[in-house]
Design a protein around this motif. Structure first.
Motif, mmCIF file in Angstrom:
data_model
loop_
_atom_site.group_PDB
_atom_site.id
_atom_site.type_symbol
_atom_site.label_atom_id
_atom_site.label_comp_id
_atom_site.label_asym_id
_atom_site.label_seq_id
_atom_site.Cartn_x
_atom_site.Cartn_y
_atom_site.Cartn_z
ATOM 1 N N PRO A 43 0.834 -1.208 0.000
ATOM 2 C CA PRO A 43 0.000 0.000 0.000
ATOM 3 C C PRO A 43 0.867 1.255 0.000
ATOM 4 O O PRO A 43 2.070 1.196 0.263
ATOM 5 C CB PRO A 43 -0.785 -0.121 1.305
ATOM 6 N N LYS A 44 0.221 2.382 -0.278
ATOM 7 C CA LYS A 44 0.919 3.671 -0.279
ATOM 8 C C LYS A 44 0.263 4.581 0.750
ATOM 9 O O LYS A 44 -0.932 4.478 1.025
ATOM 10 C CB LYS A 44 0.847 4.327 -1.655
ATOM 11 N N ILE A 45 1.073 5.476 1.323
ATOM 12 C CA ILE A 45 0.574 6.492 2.251
ATOM 13 C C ILE A 45 1.315 7.787 1.947
ATOM 14 O O ILE A 45 2.541 7.780 1.761
ATOM 15 C CB ILE A 45 0.754 6.055 3.731
ATOM 16 N N LEU A 46 0.587 8.885 1.863
ATOM 17 C CA LEU A 46 1.218 10.173 1.598
ATOM 18 C C LEU A 46 1.859 10.710 2.871
ATOM 19 O O LEU A 46 1.390 10.424 3.979
ATOM 20 C CB LEU A 46 0.184 11.176 1.072
ATOM 21 N N PRO A 47 2.926 11.509 2.739
ATOM 22 C CA PRO A 47 3.563 12.105 3.924
ATOM 23 C C PRO A 47 2.588 12.993 4.694
ATOM 24 O O PRO A 47 1.654 13.561 4.123
ATOM 25 C CB PRO A 47 4.700 12.949 3.337
ATOM 26 N N ILE A 48 2.817 13.108 5.989
ATOM 27 C CA ILE A 48 1.994 13.940 6.873
ATOM 28 C C ILE A 48 2.881 15.043 7.433
ATOM 29 O O ILE A 48 3.981 14.768 7.924
ATOM 30 C CB ILE A 48 1.415 13.102 8.037
ATOM 31 N N ASN A 49 2.411 16.279 7.365
ATOM 32 C CA ASN A 49 3.170 17.401 7.914
ATOM 33 C C ASN A 49 3.166 17.345 9.435
ATOM 34 O O ASN A 49 2.220 16.846 10.052
ATOM 35 C CB ASN A 49 2.573 18.734 7.461
ATOM 36 N N LEU A 59 -7.486 17.646 17.655
ATOM 37 C CA LEU A 59 -7.112 18.080 16.314
ATOM 38 C C LEU A 59 -7.285 16.879 15.407
ATOM 39 O O LEU A 59 -6.805 15.781 15.712
ATOM 40 C CB LEU A 59 -5.660 18.568 16.278
ATOM 41 N N THR A 60 -7.995 17.058 14.306
ATOM 42 C CA THR A 60 -8.192 15.976 13.340
ATOM 43 C C THR A 60 -7.417 16.306 12.080
ATOM 44 O O THR A 60 -7.526 17.417 11.554
ATOM 45 C CB THR A 60 -9.689 15.791 13.021
ATOM 46 N N ILE A 61 -6.619 15.352 11.617
ATOM 47 C CA ILE A 61 -5.868 15.534 10.378
ATOM 48 C C ILE A 61 -6.220 14.394 9.414
ATOM 49 O O ILE A 61 -6.580 13.296 9.836
ATOM 50 C CB ILE A 61 -4.340 15.593 10.622
ATOM 51 N N VAL A 109 4.056 17.808 24.954
ATOM 52 C CA VAL A 109 5.080 16.979 24.304
ATOM 53 C C VAL A 109 5.795 17.854 23.285
ATOM 54 O O VAL A 109 5.232 18.804 22.751
ATOM 55 C CB VAL A 109 4.485 15.723 23.617
ATOM 56 N N MET A 110 7.047 17.539 23.032
ATOM 57 C CA MET A 110 7.865 18.353 22.138
ATOM 58 C C MET A 110 8.408 17.491 21.009
ATOM 59 O O MET A 110 9.171 16.555 21.251
ATOM 60 C CB MET A 110 9.016 18.962 22.955
ATOM 61 N N ASN A 111 7.992 17.763 19.777
ATOM 62 C CA ASN A 111 8.473 17.033 18.596
ATOM 63 C C ASN A 111 8.421 15.521 18.784
ATOM 64 O O ASN A 111 9.391 14.818 18.498
ATOM 65 C CB ASN A 111 9.876 17.484 18.205
ATOM 66 N N LYS A 112 7.309 15.036 19.286
ATOM 67 C CA LYS A 112 7.141 13.597 19.505
ATOM 68 C C LYS A 112 6.925 12.915 18.153
ATOM 69 O O LYS A 112 5.956 13.211 17.452
ATOM 70 C CB LYS A 112 5.946 13.338 20.417
ATOM 71 N N PRO A 113 7.823 11.994 17.760
ATOM 72 C CA PRO A 113 7.637 11.321 16.464
ATOM 73 C C PRO A 113 6.495 10.301 16.536
ATOM 74 O O PRO A 113 6.417 9.508 17.468
ATOM 75 C CB PRO A 113 8.983 10.636 16.217
ATOM 76 N N THR A 128 4.698 6.261 7.387
ATOM 77 C CA THR A 128 5.241 7.616 7.345
ATOM 78 C C THR A 128 5.360 8.108 8.784
ATOM 79 O O THR A 128 4.676 7.602 9.677
ATOM 80 C CB THR A 128 4.365 8.560 6.492
ATOM 81 N N ILE A 129 6.219 9.082 9.004
ATOM 82 C CA ILE A 129 6.448 9.630 10.351
ATOM 83 C C ILE A 129 6.215 11.134 10.325
ATOM 84 O O ILE A 129 6.638 11.821 9.393
ATOM 85 C CB ILE A 129 7.884 9.328 10.833
ATOM 86 N N PHE A 130 5.525 11.627 11.342
ATOM 87 C CA PHE A 130 5.391 13.070 11.541
ATOM 88 C C PHE A 130 5.606 13.362 13.020
ATOM 89 O O PHE A 130 5.593 12.464 13.852
ATOM 90 C CB PHE A 130 4.035 13.587 11.038
ATOM 91 N N ASN A 131 5.824 14.635 13.357
ATOM 92 C CA ASN A 131 6.073 15.042 14.740
ATOM 93 C C ASN A 131 4.888 15.817 15.296
ATOM 94 O O ASN A 131 4.262 16.609 14.593
ATOM 95 C CB ASN A 131 7.327 15.913 14.832
ATOM 96 N N VAL A 132 4.620 15.593 16.591
ATOM 97 C CA VAL A 132 3.562 16.318 17.300
ATOM 98 C C VAL A 132 4.210 17.164 18.389
ATOM 99 O O VAL A 132 5.049 16.678 19.154
ATOM 100 C CB VAL A 132 2.554 15.341 17.952
#
Length: 167
Positions: A43-49, A59-61, A109-113, A128-132
């Motif tokens: 499968p494919k997944i687009l990057p998440i900001n 927050l819903t993304i 939390v700070m830049n939690k991957p 994919t990985i994004f930070n919160v």
């Protein structure tokens, strides 16, 4: 001449058996098997900001996933205590399909991957990985007489915050 023209579907495992016939019509009694297997496409997944969310707010993304084999996809995160995936499994995925991640954090939390993983029903995986980063809103401040303002504080590494009240 005889031809066999087949259309195969994703994940097909087809065996074709053949035997020869000579010009006099004698048929060889030995069959020869040819097996064709169509492999799975992951499968494919687009990057998440990266995102920022206020503490104790949701927050819903949107997350976009697809699978060219049109497999059923299941999505999960590395932080299920703070992130809900809706829906967690989707079908009809040949085109891009949207699922929602709802984030809720009760502490800073700070830049939690966060890893978001998508799996298909045939062992295909992608992620994919994004930070919160979360932030709090400080106490009300009285500014210029009766005007009230809220101090938004977004944490940063090794930062010092100073507030002065001047008359």
């Amino acid at each position: 001449q005889n031809w066999y023209n087949a259309t195969f579907f994703p994940h097909a495992n087809i065996t074709i058996s053949t035997r020869t016939v000579d010009i006099n019509g004698n048929i060889n009694e030995t069959w020869v098997n040819h097996t064709v297997e169509i492999p799975n496409n992951p499968p494919k997944i687009l990057p998440i900001n990266d995102v920022e969310v206020r503490v104790n707010k949701t927050l819903t993304i949107n997350v976009h996933v697809s699978d060219c084999d049109n497999d059923t996809l299941c999505i999960n995160t590395s932080d299920p205590d703070n992130i809900t995936v809706i829906p967690s499994c989707v079908s009809d995925t040949a085109n891009w399909t949207t699922v929602n991640l709802t984030l809720y954090y009760s502490k800073v939390v700070m830049n939690k991957p966060i890893t978001v993983t998508v799996n298909d029903s045939y062992g295909g995986v992608n992620s994919t990985i994004f930070n919160v980063t979360t932030y709090e809103i400080g106490l009300n401040l009285t500014v210029e007489g009766n005007k009230t303002a809220k101090k938004y504080v977004k944490p940063s590494v090794n930062a010092t915050y100073e507030l002065r009240l001047e008359n």
